[in-house]
Design a protein around this motif. Structure first.
Motif, PDB file in Angstrom:
ATOM      1  N   GLY A 174      -4.736  -2.026   3.505  1.00  0.00           N
ATOM      2  CA  GLY A 174      -5.644  -1.048   2.927  1.00  0.00           C
ATOM      3  C   GLY A 174      -6.118   0.012   3.904  1.00  0.00           C
ATOM      4  O   GLY A 174      -7.132   0.672   3.664  1.00  0.00           O
ATOM      5  N   LEU A 175      -5.366   0.209   4.995  1.00  0.00           N
ATOM      6  CA  LEU A 175      -5.760   1.175   6.024  1.00  0.00           C
ATOM      7  C   LEU A 175      -4.608   2.111   6.372  1.00  0.00           C
ATOM      8  O   LEU A 175      -3.444   1.724   6.315  1.00  0.00           O
ATOM      9  CB  LEU A 175      -6.205   0.449   7.293  1.00  0.00           C
ATOM     10  CG  LEU A 175      -7.491  -0.384   7.186  1.00  0.00           C
ATOM     11  CD1 LEU A 175      -7.678  -1.231   8.431  1.00  0.00           C
ATOM     12  CD2 LEU A 175      -8.713   0.513   6.952  1.00  0.00           C
ATOM     13  N   ASP A 202     -11.608  10.010   7.954  1.00  0.00           N
ATOM     14  CA  ASP A 202     -12.872   9.547   7.384  1.00  0.00           C
ATOM     15  C   ASP A 202     -14.038  10.429   7.831  1.00  0.00           C
ATOM     16  O   ASP A 202     -15.124   9.953   8.180  1.00  0.00           O
ATOM     17  CB  ASP A 202     -13.134   8.081   7.760  1.00  0.00           C
ATOM     18  CG  ASP A 202     -12.225   7.121   7.002  1.00  0.00           C
ATOM     19  OD1 ASP A 202     -11.637   7.534   5.985  1.00  0.00           O
ATOM     20  OD2 ASP A 202     -12.105   5.958   7.442  1.00  0.00           O
ATOM     21  N   LYS A 257      -9.263   5.491   5.799  1.00  0.00           N
ATOM     22  CA  LYS A 257      -8.889   5.436   4.390  1.00  0.00           C
ATOM     23  C   LYS A 257      -8.614   6.823   3.820  1.00  0.00           C
ATOM     24  O   LYS A 257      -8.026   6.946   2.745  1.00  0.00           O
ATOM     25  CB  LYS A 257     -10.004   4.752   3.578  1.00  0.00           C
ATOM     26  CG  LYS A 257     -10.177   3.276   3.916  1.00  0.00           C
ATOM     27  CD  LYS A 257     -11.240   2.643   3.048  1.00  0.00           C
ATOM     28  CE  LYS A 257     -11.376   1.156   3.362  1.00  0.00           C
ATOM     29  NZ  LYS A 257     -10.177   0.373   2.985  1.00  0.00           N
ATOM     30  N   ASP A 295       0.847  -1.198   0.000  1.00  0.00           N
ATOM     31  CA  ASP A 295       0.000   0.000   0.000  1.00  0.00           C
ATOM     32  C   ASP A 295       0.876   1.240   0.000  1.00  0.00           C
ATOM     33  O   ASP A 295       2.015   1.211   0.481  1.00  0.00           O
ATOM     34  CB  ASP A 295      -0.888   0.044   1.250  1.00  0.00           C
ATOM     35  CG  ASP A 295      -1.865  -1.107   1.338  1.00  0.00           C
ATOM     36  OD1 ASP A 295      -2.129  -1.745   0.301  1.00  0.00           O
ATOM     37  OD2 ASP A 295      -2.363  -1.369   2.456  1.00  0.00           O
ATOM     38  N   GLU A 351      -4.827   9.912   1.151  1.00  0.00           N
ATOM     39  CA  GLU A 351      -5.673   8.758   0.892  1.00  0.00           C
ATOM     40  C   GLU A 351      -4.824   7.502   0.772  1.00  0.00           C
ATOM     41  O   GLU A 351      -3.657   7.563   0.396  1.00  0.00           O
ATOM     42  CB  GLU A 351      -6.476   8.964  -0.390  1.00  0.00           C
ATOM     43  CG  GLU A 351      -7.449  10.134  -0.315  1.00  0.00           C
ATOM     44  CD  GLU A 351      -8.222  10.328  -1.612  1.00  0.00           C
ATOM     45  OE1 GLU A 351      -9.391   9.894  -1.663  1.00  0.00           O
ATOM     46  OE2 GLU A 351      -7.651  10.884  -2.555  1.00  0.00           O
TER      47      GLU A 351
END
Length: 302
Positions: free
Chosen positions: A219-220, A183, A262, A122, A289
């Motif tokens: 993904g975080l 978020d 995210k 990522d 992001e």
């Protein structure tokens, strides 16, 4: 597959160019290897893009030979390119990013860098820039600015540079104006923070485990904001923060705001600065992001 070792001659305290050249010449895959020595800031990014344009379709692994800044430059050149992977020969002063994979020693054998298996990595994206490790601001940015000034004087980052940065920040940067949203949730309604780390990796500054729960493929984004505190309390909690125990220590619950997100949005006064993998960027409104599995990163066998 081709392998290009991109060498930053100013990384760390020694020039490792000769050692890398000798090691690469001894490899069975030497005929498939190239060496390139960077000429200045940003050159690694430009070189990766230029190489790919000149060799479309060929499988290629770019190996960043330097510190975290060199690796970041190579990643920024390679992100979004098909058939490209990245690895690192960590010979900088901090080598923070590779600590999440067990440390620099795992990456210091060129033969293992050649045979390493790709895995998805990522990235954090701010506009058209990527961070593979940590974006931080507040106290940490003052530290980074001090480090960069020291490097301009000496040509490299010494072991005591980070300590000098911390002392400077203790004088100048104990309460910073900025508002952080994760978020959509405002983490500091009063618009103040000692520091905030937005992380993909775990370490910053050579030894500070700022994001102990970070994973590079989940993904975080790891977001940790520390509220303003006194200098005395800062000294008392520094060991806890350094060791990565700040998220679980009951004595720090009143000052730590931790989230996984995210998207992170930061609004601050004009002239505000943040550090993107050590590079200082001046921007008073920016959004970070997550870019899941944005690049292939080759990790040698343990």
């Amino acid at each position: 597959m081709k392998y290009v070792f991109i060498i930053n001659p100013k990384a760390g305290e020694q020039d490792v160019k000769s050692a890398i050249e000798q090691a690469v010449k001894a490899l069975p895959e030497a005929a498939d290897c190239e060496l390139y020595v960077t000429k200045g800031p940003g050159d690694a990014t430009d070189y990766v893009k230029t190489w790919r344009e000149a060799n479309p379709g060929e499988a290629i692994r770019f190996i960043a030979c330097g510190g975290d800044g060199t690796l970041n430059e190579v990643i920024n050149g390679a992100a979004g390119l098909d058939g490209v992977s990245v690895s690192v020969y960590p010979c900088g002063s901090g080598n923070d990013f590779v600590k999440v994979f067990g440390g620099a020693e795992r990456f210091l054998d060129p033969a293992k860098l050649i045979s390493a298996v790709d895995q998805p990595l990522d990235l954090l994206r701010v506009g058209d820039r990527y961070s593979n490790n940590v974006i931080n601001f507040g106290f940490d940015t003052t530290v980074a600015i001090t480090i960069n000034k020291e490097r301009e004087k000496t040509g490299h980052g010494g072991k005591n540079v980070y300590t000098k940065g911390v002392v400077t920040a203790l004088i100048k940067s104990m309460k910073n104006e900025c508002t952080v949203k994760a978020d959509g949730e405002t983490l500091n309604p009063d618009g103040k923070a000692l520091l905030c780390t937005v992380a993909n990796g775990q370490y910053v500054g050579g030894s500070f485990k700022c994001a102990p729960r970070a994973k590079t493929d989940d993904g975080l984004i790891e977001v940790c904001l520390i509220k303003p505190i006194s200098r005395l309390r800062f000294v008392k909690i520094l060991g806890t923060y350094t060791n990565g125990q700040h998220l679980d220590d009951p004595k720090m619950r009143d000052i730590v705001v931790y989230r996984q997100a995210k998207k992170v949005e930061v609004t601050a006064p004009a002239g505000f600065a943040y550090s993107l993998d050590g590079e200082i960027v001046y921007e008073d409104h920016f959004t970070i992001e997550i870019a899941p599995a944005a690049i292939q990163f080759a990790v040698p066998e343990a």
